[in-house]
Design a protein around this motif. Structure first.
Motif, PDB file in Angstrom:
ATOM      1  N   CYS A  52      58.877  52.635 -49.312  1.00  0.00           N
ATOM      2  CA  CYS A  52      58.113  52.938 -48.097  1.00  0.00           C
ATOM      3  C   CYS A  52      56.922  53.805 -48.462  1.00  0.00           C
ATOM      4  O   CYS A  52      57.069  54.795 -49.192  1.00  0.00           O
ATOM      5  CB  CYS A  52      58.996  53.658 -47.076  1.00  0.00           C
ATOM      6  SG  CYS A  52      58.119  54.186 -45.589  1.00  0.00           S
ATOM      7  N   ASP A  86      64.992  51.212 -46.802  1.00  0.00           N
ATOM      8  CA  ASP A  86      65.413  49.859 -46.427  1.00  0.00           C
ATOM      9  C   ASP A  86      66.452  49.378 -47.423  1.00  0.00           C
ATOM     10  O   ASP A  86      66.246  49.475 -48.642  1.00  0.00           O
ATOM     11  CB  ASP A  86      64.221  48.898 -46.441  1.00  0.00           C
ATOM     12  CG  ASP A  86      63.319  49.062 -45.238  1.00  0.00           C
ATOM     13  OD1 ASP A  86      63.842  49.099 -44.116  1.00  0.00           O
ATOM     14  OD2 ASP A  86      62.098  49.148 -45.436  1.00  0.00           O
ATOM     15  N   ARG A 137      68.404  50.682 -42.151  1.00  0.00           N
ATOM     16  CA  ARG A 137      67.494  51.726 -42.622  1.00  0.00           C
ATOM     17  C   ARG A 137      68.308  53.003 -42.812  1.00  0.00           C
ATOM     18  O   ARG A 137      68.913  53.514 -41.871  1.00  0.00           O
ATOM     19  CB  ARG A 137      66.374  51.947 -41.606  1.00  0.00           C
ATOM     20  CG  ARG A 137      65.375  53.050 -41.988  1.00  0.00           C
ATOM     21  CD  ARG A 137      65.566  54.294 -41.156  1.00  0.00           C
ATOM     22  NE  ARG A 137      64.580  55.339 -41.467  1.00  0.00           N
ATOM     23  CZ  ARG A 137      64.608  56.552 -40.954  1.00  0.00           C
ATOM     24  NH1 ARG A 137      65.552  56.900 -40.098  1.00  0.00           N
ATOM     25  NH2 ARG A 137      63.705  57.456 -41.283  1.00  0.00           N
ATOM     26  N   LYS A 170      55.841  44.075 -46.939  1.00  0.00           N
ATOM     27  CA  LYS A 170      56.898  44.837 -47.604  1.00  0.00           C
ATOM     28  C   LYS A 170      57.076  44.352 -49.045  1.00  0.00           C
ATOM     29  O   LYS A 170      56.989  43.150 -49.337  1.00  0.00           O
ATOM     30  CB  LYS A 170      58.220  44.681 -46.861  1.00  0.00           C
ATOM     31  CG  LYS A 170      58.214  45.254 -45.458  1.00  0.00           C
ATOM     32  CD  LYS A 170      58.061  46.775 -45.450  1.00  0.00           C
ATOM     33  CE  LYS A 170      59.319  47.474 -45.892  1.00  0.00           C
ATOM     34  NZ  LYS A 170      59.244  48.937 -45.694  1.00  0.00           N
TER      35      LYS A 170
END
Length: 341
Positions: free
Chosen positions: A47, A72, A95, A333
């Motif tokens: 992230c 994640d 998460r 992502k």
């Protein structure tokens, strides 16, 4: 648990003031609370900014926390409490709260409240790319903002209320912003305006944006000053920085301004007299598996999907994966495949 290895591979951040990561041999993590589960990790995602969180927000962390990044996570349940709703062998995703050790290790401990079953029809890549970004984008308009999610399921009054609202999403091409565009469109917002570059414009329009503002050509302030009717009922910021001040020109007086990157009130320009109908402001996503399960149904039905960067990384390429994310060059992502089996 006797058949499990005593040691596992894990990625650590040895110094919270440095973004340097190392692969270490660490003890097998063990659940210590009644609500905790052990999972074998299939994949995780870096992230943006997470390697600076402990230094910037020390009150959120304890010295006992193992410095493993990766909020994640997707994997297979190894052990779970009897009343958790999960069992050994279940495919799960979720998460992990930032205050806990993350998923960038071969096995990790998660809270049952953070997880959801990864449904049939949803692969590991889609699953692990969904939780943090999708939950953030879900909670911003529907819980922090003014849109009613019941419109997604056909509620007539919710549709009427949402149709009267203009939603402005700054950073529409980010992982969170792309989800927010999709959710606002699904909820029937009257207008969904995305602030992004021209190179991302077509992609964001396909997700449901009705209008694009190119930040490389004009500021949000310049755009809205051309026509005061462009002001938005809900402004959702996924970028932060200097742009926060410009967004005060975009939000209506009595509207809502939500950011995941900074405090909007701290960036309010002198002389701006606007007030918010609800508090809005900066918020941190909650790790709620119940909401993630709801989102997953929309993904399986083909109504929403994550943005995933084309680059894929093995576990031993963790440094390159985090570097790509921190460089802001990722187009969605970035997935690290922790387990190849």
């Amino acid at each position: 648990m006797s058949s499990l290895p005593e040691k596992i591979r894990a990625v650590h951040q040895p110094d919270k003031t440095s973004k340097r990561l190392v692969m270490v041999e660490a003890p097998m993590p063990k659940p210590s609370q009644p609500s905790e589960m052990l999972i074998k990790v299939k994949a995780t995602c870096p992230c943006l900014g997470e390697l600076g969180w402990e230094a910037n927000y020390p009150h959120m962390f304890t010295d006992a926390r193992e410095p493993v990044p990766g909020q994640d996570v997707a994997g297979t349940v190894v052990t779970a409490p009897e009343d958790s709703g999960f069992k050994a062998g279940d495919r799960v995703f979720g998460r992990i709260s930032a205050s806990r050790a993350g998923g960038c290790r071969e096995y990790t401990v998660v809270s049952k409240e953070e997880m959801a079953i990864l449904p049939n029809g949803l692969g590991w890549t889609e699953g692990v790319a969904t939780p943090l970004s999708a939950l953030t984008a879900w909670q911003a308009p529907f819980y922090q903002g003014t849109l009613n999610r019941e419109a997604i399921y056909g509620d007539a009054e919710a549709k009427r209320v949402n149709a009267a609202q203009r939603v402005f999403i700054a950073g529409a091409a980010t992982s969170v912003g792309a989800w927010a565009v999709q959710f606002a469109a699904l909820a029937g917002a009257g207008a969904v305006i995305g602030l992004c570059s021209t190179s991302s414009a077509e992609r964001i329009k396909k997700l449901g944006a009705t209008e694009i503002v190119d930040y490389k050509k004009e500021t949000a302030s310049d755009w809205v000053r051309q026509d005061p009717q462009r002001e938005a009922d809900l402004v959702f910021d996924c970028v932060g920085g200097e742009g926060l001040a410009h967004l005060w020109d975009v939000v209506k007086d009595g509207g809502v301004f939500v950011s995941i990157c900074g405090d909007p009130y701290g960036a309010k320009p002198d002389g701006n007299k606007k007030s918010m109908r609800k508090k809005g402001g900066f918020f941190i996503v909650e790790s709620l598996g119940t909401q993630l399960a709801e989102i997953a149904k929309l993904v399986v039905a083909g109504k929403a999907s994550p943005l995933v960067d084309d680059a894929k990384f093995r576990f031993d390429q963790f440094a390159e994966a985090f570097e790509l994310v921190e460089s802001r060059r990722a187009r969605g992502k970035v997935v690290i495949n922790v387990s190849e089996d």
